[in-house]
Design a protein around this motif. Sequence first.
Motif, PDB file in Angstrom:
ATOM      1  N   TYR A  50     -15.690   5.121  -2.108  1.00  0.00           N
ATOM      2  CA  TYR A  50     -15.261   4.725  -0.765  1.00  0.00           C
ATOM      3  C   TYR A  50     -13.757   4.436  -0.761  1.00  0.00           C
ATOM      4  N   ARG A  51     -13.082   4.822   0.323  1.00  0.00           N
ATOM      5  CA  ARG A  51     -11.669   4.482   0.513  1.00  0.00           C
ATOM      6  C   ARG A  51     -11.490   3.935   1.919  1.00  0.00           C
ATOM      7  N   CYS A  52     -10.884   2.758   2.016  1.00  0.00           N
ATOM      8  CA  CYS A  52     -10.584   2.182   3.325  1.00  0.00           C
ATOM      9  C   CYS A  52      -9.426   2.947   3.963  1.00  0.00           C
ATOM     10  N   VAL A  53      -9.164   2.714   5.251  1.00  0.00           N
ATOM     11  CA  VAL A  53      -8.093   3.435   5.946  1.00  0.00           C
ATOM     12  C   VAL A  53      -6.717   3.092   5.394  1.00  0.00           C
ATOM     13  N   ASN A  54      -6.597   1.956   4.703  1.00  0.00           N
ATOM     14  CA  ASN A  54      -5.309   1.538   4.139  1.00  0.00           C
ATOM     15  C   ASN A  54      -5.089   2.046   2.717  1.00  0.00           C
ATOM     16  N   HIS A  55      -6.095   2.653   2.117  1.00  0.00           N
ATOM     17  CA  HIS A  55      -5.945   3.206   0.774  1.00  0.00           C
ATOM     18  C   HIS A  55      -4.780   4.201   0.825  1.00  0.00           C
ATOM     19  N   PRO A  56      -3.897   4.198  -0.174  1.00  0.00           N
ATOM     20  CA  PRO A  56      -2.720   5.068  -0.134  1.00  0.00           C
ATOM     21  C   PRO A  56      -3.014   6.542   0.163  1.00  0.00           C
ATOM     22  N   ILE A  57      -4.078   7.080  -0.380  1.00  0.00           N
ATOM     23  CA  ILE A  57      -4.413   8.485  -0.131  1.00  0.00           C
ATOM     24  C   ILE A  57      -4.851   8.684   1.324  1.00  0.00           C
ATOM     25  N   GLU A  58      -5.675   7.771   1.837  1.00  0.00           N
ATOM     26  CA  GLU A  58      -6.136   7.889   3.220  1.00  0.00           C
ATOM     27  C   GLU A  58      -5.010   7.628   4.211  1.00  0.00           C
ATOM     28  N   ALA A  59      -4.178   6.637   3.910  1.00  0.00           N
ATOM     29  CA  ALA A  59      -3.073   6.273   4.812  1.00  0.00           C
ATOM     30  C   ALA A  59      -2.059   7.400   4.967  1.00  0.00           C
ATOM     31  N   ALA A  60      -1.968   8.276   3.972  1.00  0.00           N
ATOM     32  CA  ALA A  60      -1.009   9.382   4.024  1.00  0.00           C
ATOM     33  C   ALA A  60      -1.515  10.554   4.865  1.00  0.00           C
ATOM     34  N   LYS A  61      -2.776  10.513   5.265  1.00  0.00           N
ATOM     35  CA  LYS A  61      -3.369  11.607   6.034  1.00  0.00           C
ATOM     36  C   LYS A  61      -3.207  11.368   7.538  1.00  0.00           C
TER      37      LYS A  61
END
Length: 129
Positions: A50-61
Amino acid sequence: NWRCVVSKYFKPKETQCSCCGLNFMDEEFMEAIDAIREEYGAPMIVSSGYRCVNHPIEAAKRAPGPHNTGMAIDILCHGAEAYRLIRLALSIGMRGIGINQKGDIDQRFIHLDDCDHGPNRPRPWIWSY
């Protein structure tokens, strides 16, 4: 901050967000991953769940990806083991498969997800990184 999805093979800590500890893995998805693991017959090392919206990978999308749905997991493996994992994932109907088999051998992985088809997420789909 997280819910405990019961899994036969994976502890909640293995699938929680690496930046905040949230864990909203989908129960049916984890049942499917357990079924794959059962057939695989050996430990599977999770590099990302799981990755939250603030996870660096997710936030970059532009928009959060499959990991944010709780229906995606990355498993470290390479070569013949990666091939075997992909075959098992296809046999149970996984709809998203990402293949990263370049770079450091210890960092190679297979992404599995069971997300629905959508405007920014075509499924079924196989891609490489």
